[in-house]
Design a protein around this motif. Structure first.
Motif: not given
Length: 507
Positions: A238, A375-376, A379, A417-418, A421
């Motif tokens: 991140h 989870q991301d 990203l 996308t967030k 999630i």
């Protein structure tokens, strides 16, 4: 003290501090440009950006540890708090040393990053940079102590300390510029005041939390340490991705166009950041409250509060984005003159990203408070790569606007996308409702912008302080009246209104 009261107190102090520091910053920048010129203004903004990139060495350790503190603070488990804070202290000392080493390694390449620095030699560029580096590195030896203050929902303490430091620093820097016009003294003044602030903060927080000085501190269990390590690993991606997406624009502008343009863009960003900081006080002030909410309340209540939080963000960021679209360039004309105005397409791209960034702040803050990092985890890294690729390719083809196209495209990846999630992991719901609300907000904003643009053609035929003020008042009245006309009967607005009503009753 309850979550709402804590947030209200943090917001009140945050507003007072932000108004003070932003006004001082505006005065300082005006005097800086007048006495030291656009080139040094660009260098100043560029080095601020470079040091922001270097700060990615923190790599999410602070975020992971802050999340870990919410539970122990809520339970008043002081032994556990001491254990986490000791780990935090050790981690940040290592981080400070790592940033210092990386910063020194970068210094030989500064001539390649600073294009067309008129009247500034390599020796000066390097010494300026070392002063910036010292300020950044030294902050890591104190910053970890703020985590406990913020976990207790007492963000106002950090706000007040920063505000006082800023007032002293800026006042001294204004005097230095006016009477000496020396950039070295300007930088060294800030370094000295901030060093004194760090010494004061360390001693003050030691007195506020005397148990942190205890020598008898138990080590965290393997499971607890492992949880922090796992979250930090996820946050590495991140952090690196965010830096590549958010902190590299000034470096690309300086390397591919020229460093003076960094200063022109910085003028716009200063105004944007001033308002954004004002807005973010609200959202950052309730973040620690979110951590407490998630630790103690049901998912359904979390979802209701999230929707209120999101509604308020769309209102405030929508209002400020529309206002900026109509008034930002006229303000630059009045302040700095027409020759320092950016192209309309560039300003539009900056403001499109500004609005969607507000939407992302809601998602990111709630996700951070909930400890949803893994989870991301790839990203942000994908976003960073996309941003750098598009920006570097397009800046060579279409100039400055190409950089901001890259910023918009990479940012929208997270906007799409967030929500999936967060809705799945935090609320166990489908995200369709989120996107439907997004479309509704955008349509309303587009209609309001169209109406205000037509009014601007009548009110501001020429840019003068009088026409600017009249248009500002019109934006405030028309936007908020129309927004409330559409959303005034919603559950989200009702929740906000009830808090305000109860607050007024107590006065």
């Amino acid at each position: 003290m309850g979550r709402v009261k804590s947030a209200a107190r943090n917001i009140a102090f945050g507003y007072a501090g932000n108004i003070t520091t932003q006004l001082l910053g505006f005065v300082l920048r005006t005097i800086f440009i007048e006495h030291l010129g656009d080139t040094l203004n660009g260098v100043n903004d560029l080095y601020t950006g470079i040091l922001s990139v270097l700060s990615m060495a923190e790599l999410g350790v602070g975020t992971a540890l802050n999340f870990s503190l919410y539970g122990p603070v809520a339970r008043k488990d002081y032994e556990k708090i001491k254990s986490y804070m000791l780990l935090y202290k050790k981690a940040y000392r290592v981080i400070g040393l790592v940033i210092g080493a990386i910063g020194l390694a970068i210094s030989p390449f500064l001539p390649y990053l600073v294009k067309q620095p008129e009247g500034v030699g390599v020796r000066d560029l390097t010494l300026y940079y070392f002063i910036f580096l010292f300020n950044t590195v030294s902050s890591y030896f104190v910053a970890y102590k703020y985590s406990l203050v913020n976990a207790e929902q007492n963000n106002y303490i950090q706000t007040n300390i920063i505000t006082i430091t800023k007032m002293v620093t800026v006042s001294l820097q204004i005097v230095i510029i006016i009477f000496t016009g020396n950039f070295y003294l300007y930088l060294l003044t800030a370094a000295f005041v901030e060093l004194m602030q760090k010494i004061f903060v360390s001693r003050y927080l030691n007195r506020r939390y005397p148990y942190l000085s205890d020598k008898d501190v138990k080590s965290l269990s393997k499971e607890e340490t492992g949880e922090i390590v796992n979250k930090t690993k996820a946050l590495v991606f991140h952090k690196v991705g965010d830096v590549a997406r958010l902190q590299t624009d000034s470096m690309i502008i300086s390397a591919f166009i020229n460093v003076t343009l960094v200063g022109y863009v910085g003028n716009y960003n200063m105004i944007l950041t001033s308002v954004a900081n004002f807005v973010n006080i609200i959202f950052n002030s309730v973040l620690s409250g979110f951590g407490n909410l998630i630790a103690t309340e049901s998912r359904e209540k979390q979802y209701r509060i999230f929707k209120v939080y999101r509604f308020f963000a769309c209102w405030i960021y929508g209002f400020s984005a529309v206002g900026f679209f109509l008034l930002l360039t006229p303000f630059i004309v009045i302040w700095q003159g027409k020759e320092k105005v950016l192209a309309g397409s560039v300003v539009a791209c900056i403001l499109i990203d500004y609005y969607f960034k507000g939407d992302r702040i809601v998602l990111s803050n709630f996700k951070t408070a909930a400890g949803v990092f893994e989870q991301d985890k790839y990203l942000a890294l994908i976003q960073g790569v996309v941003n750098l690729f598009i920006s570097i390719v397009l800046v060579q083809k279409i100039g400055l606007v190409g950089i901001y196209i890259g910023t918009i495209v990479s940012g929208l990846i997270a906007n799409f996308t967030k929500p999936f999630i967060i809705y799945k992991v935090c609320f166990d719901k489908k995200a369709g409702a989120y996107f439907m609300e997004s479309v509704k907000y955008l349509i309303v904003l587009a209609v309001i912008l169209s109406i205000l643009t037509a009014l601007k053609g009548v009110i501001m035929q020429t840019v003068t302080p009088g026409s600017f003020t009249a248009m500002f008042v019109m934006c405030c009245v028309v936007f908020n009246a129309l927004f409330l006309l559409v959303f005034g009967r919603t559950e989200e607005f009702g929740y906000i209104w009830e808090i305000l009503r109860k607050k007024c009753k107590k006065q």
